[in-house]
Design an enzyme around this catalytic site. Structure first.
Site, PDB file in Angstrom:
ATOM      1  N   ARG A   1       0.837  -1.190   0.000  1.00 28.30           N
ATOM      2  CA  ARG A   1       0.000   0.000   0.000  1.00 28.30           C
ATOM      3  C   ARG A   1       0.877   1.245   0.000  1.00 28.30           C
ATOM      4  NH1 ARG A   1      -1.292  -2.343   5.150  1.00 28.30           N
ATOM      5  NH2 ARG A   1      -0.359  -1.230   6.905  1.00 28.30           N
TER       6      ARG A   1
ATOM      7  N   ASP B   1      -4.065   0.003  -3.917  1.00 24.98           N
ATOM      8  CA  ASP B   1      -5.056   0.249  -2.876  1.00 24.98           C
ATOM      9  C   ASP B   1      -6.071  -0.891  -2.904  1.00 24.98           C
ATOM     10  OD1 ASP B   1      -7.044   1.075  -1.169  1.00 24.98           O
ATOM     11  OD2 ASP B   1      -7.414   2.999  -2.151  1.00 24.98           O
ATOM     12  N   LEU B   2      -5.961  -1.803  -1.964  1.00 25.57           N
ATOM     13  CA  LEU B   2      -6.769  -3.018  -1.992  1.00 25.57           C
ATOM     14  C   LEU B   2      -8.269  -2.746  -1.854  1.00 25.57           C
ATOM     15  CD1 LEU B   2      -4.566  -5.372   0.219  1.00 25.57           C
ATOM     16  CD2 LEU B   2      -4.737  -5.326  -2.275  1.00 25.57           C
TER      17      LEU B   2
ATOM     18  N   HIS C   1       3.337 -10.852  19.466  1.00 20.64           N
ATOM     19  CA  HIS C   1       4.637 -10.777  18.801  1.00 20.64           C
ATOM     20  C   HIS C   1       5.461 -12.002  19.166  1.00 20.64           C
ATOM     21  CE1 HIS C   1       4.425  -6.973  16.723  1.00 20.64           C
ATOM     22  NE2 HIS C   1       3.964  -6.371  17.801  1.00 20.64           N
ATOM     23  N   ASP C   2       6.612 -12.099  18.548  1.00 22.59           N
ATOM     24  CA  ASP C   2       7.476 -13.274  18.643  1.00 22.59           C
ATOM     25  C   ASP C   2       7.556 -13.863  20.045  1.00 22.59           C
ATOM     26  OD1 ASP C   2       9.932 -14.935  17.586  1.00 22.59           O
ATOM     27  OD2 ASP C   2      10.683 -13.879  19.348  1.00 22.59           O
TER      28      ASP C   2
ATOM     29  N   ASN D   1       5.675 -13.445  22.595  1.00 23.68           N
ATOM     30  CA  ASN D   1       4.377 -13.908  23.083  1.00 23.68           C
ATOM     31  C   ASN D   1       4.087 -15.324  22.585  1.00 23.68           C
ATOM     32  OD1 ASN D   1       3.246 -10.648  22.246  1.00 23.68           O
ATOM     33  ND2 ASN D   1       3.813 -11.309  24.277  1.00 23.68           N
ATOM     34  N   TYR D   2       4.329 -15.553  21.311  1.00 20.40           N
ATOM     35  CA  TYR D   2       4.047 -16.863  20.736  1.00 20.40           C
ATOM     36  C   TYR D   2       4.968 -17.927  21.347  1.00 20.40           C
ATOM     37  CZ  TYR D   2       2.067 -13.577  17.399  1.00 20.40           C
ATOM     38  OH  TYR D   2       1.386 -12.533  16.825  1.00 20.40           O
TER      39      TYR D   2
ATOM     40  N   ASP E   1       8.670 -15.801  15.185  1.00 18.94           N
ATOM     41  CA  ASP E   1       8.475 -15.146  13.893  1.00 18.94           C
ATOM     42  C   ASP E   1       9.083 -15.926  12.728  1.00 18.94           C
ATOM     43  OD1 ASP E   1       7.134 -13.102  15.089  1.00 18.94           O
ATOM     44  OD2 ASP E   1       8.757 -11.654  14.964  1.00 18.94           O
TER      45      ASP E   1
END
Length: 395
Positions: free
Chosen positions: A47, A75-76, A141-142, A144-145, A171
């Site tokens: 975008r 622009d999707l 985020h990384d 957390n996972y 990630d």
């Protein structure tokens, strides 16, 4: 080095595979990079304002994860743009997206719609928690996972020594790499069946998968406290040297440990003689080794162990790593557009991976992509004027 990698190379193993990648952050772009390195044709839909990733890691030529890709700035939400995306998807082998569950459906490009139009399509979805489950709609985020996967806890270390690099477990490894593996499997199967499918890759689950060996140790009751791999053992740890640099020490096998203590002049020391895996001795041994390694600079220990199999190697910084003789000999790092980065891996003997173009500027290939889709110059100009697509600045 950059010139060498810009030259014509044999087609990679994924040559001819067309991928439509919806721009995102972290593991999705990394997955696309892996596919591009191996020869896939990646059309990156970006975008106009860029993404958080471009703000965090730098955009344009510095965006290493975008190497080998073509940038189509679009622009999707624009009606004309949606028709262009549908055309791209209809002709694609793979769609790669990393939005939260439901976003692609709301945009009109969900897997049900896309597979209805292109039954052989591999629809690859990258999320932190997966497409279902109570955490599916939540941000993360990384770390957390890795935390929810039970893996972050395994990185505990006493002191502030280097041990658990950021972004690698959740990630990149548990996310992008696992998704790329899934895409390769799905492409192989689609070649036989003629039917595509949806890949639901969750970083949390990928992180757990990477830690299978640690779960193995946990099941055996050998993890944490008296485990050779959790930094409890004196012979599997990192030690600070006299100059503030670090050395990694990993002589796990008895034969390597034996020559390791001999090199340090500890063969006759009662604390180091006898059973290597007697965990009761480990705390005192670690204190002793800590004092020894702090007595000399890192270069001293590199020299002392340079010709051995004792598994003692320097902890290099990212600036030092490309200059290490082994990495230089194998050309493990390359310079692309002034950015030093890892070379494609793994190495294939007949159809090797290669960086076929530098990371694109935002919208750099908009006109090229649309021309390849069969649009005339006038049609492209109209799309630019309407805001459906964008050209690079000053173009």
């Amino acid at each position: 080095m950059e010139k060498e990698h810009a030259q014509a190379r044999p087609n990679g193993p994924l040559a001819g595979i067309k991928v439509v990648e919806f721009a995102g952050i972290g593991p999705g772009p990394f997955c696309g990079m892996l596919l591009a390195d191996m020869g896939a044709e990646i059309t990156l839909l970006e975008r106009a304002g860029g993404t958080f990733a471009s703000q965090l890691f730098g955009g344009g030529r510095k965006a290493v994860a975008n190497r080998g890709k073509k940038s189509l700035c679009i622009d999707l939400k624009h009606a004309d743009a949606k028709r262009l995306v549908q055309q791209l998807v209809d002709d694609a082998d793979v769609v790669l997206e990393g939005f939260r569950p439901g976003v692609m459906e709301r945009l009109g490009f969900g897997p049900e719609e896309c597979l209805a139009r292109n039954p052989k399509l591999i629809y690859a979805r990258m999320t932190g928690w997966g497409q279902s489950g109570p955490l599916a709609p939540r941000a993360g985020h990384d770390a957390n996972y890795a935390a929810i996967a039970g893996v972050l806890d395994t990185g505990r270390h006493h002191g502030g020594a280097p041990w658990a690099p950021p972004t690698l477990v959740g990630d990149m490894g548990g996310g992008g790499l696992v998704l790329a593996w899934g895409i390769a499997c799905a492409l192989l199967e689609a070649g036989r069946s003629g039917v595509g499918q949806v890949i639901d890759a969750a970083m949390c689950e990928g992180a757990a998968l990477l830690a299978h060996g640690l779960f193995n140790l946990e099941a055996l009751g050998e993890w944490q406290g008296q485990c050779a791999l959790d930094s409890s053992a004196p012979f599997y740890d990192v030690y600070e040297c006299a100059d503030g640099l670090w050395i990694s020490v990993c002589p796990l096998e008895p034969q390597f440990y034996r020559t390791f203590v001999e090199r340090l002049g500890l063969a006759a020391d009662p604390a180091f003689a006898g059973q290597q895996y007697d965990a009761q001795r480990w705390p005192a041994m670690k204190v002793r080794l800590d004092g020894i390694f702090r007595s000399q600079p890192r270069a001293h220990w590199e020299s002392l162990f340079a010709d051995t199999d004792d598994c003692v190697w320097p902890v290099l910084s990212m600036k030092e790593a490309p200059e290490h003789p082994h990495n230089k000999a194998r050309e493990a790092f390359v310079d692309i557009a002034g950015v030093t980065q890892p070379a494609p891996a793994p190495r294939l003997s007949r159809t090797p991976g290669a960086i076929r173009r530098p990371p694109p500027l935002l919208g750099e290939n908009t006109r090229e992509c649309l021309t390849q889709m069969g649009l005339s110059a006038a049609e492209i100009d109209r799309l630019v004027e309407s805001g459906a697509v964008s050209l690079p600045r000053n173009a």
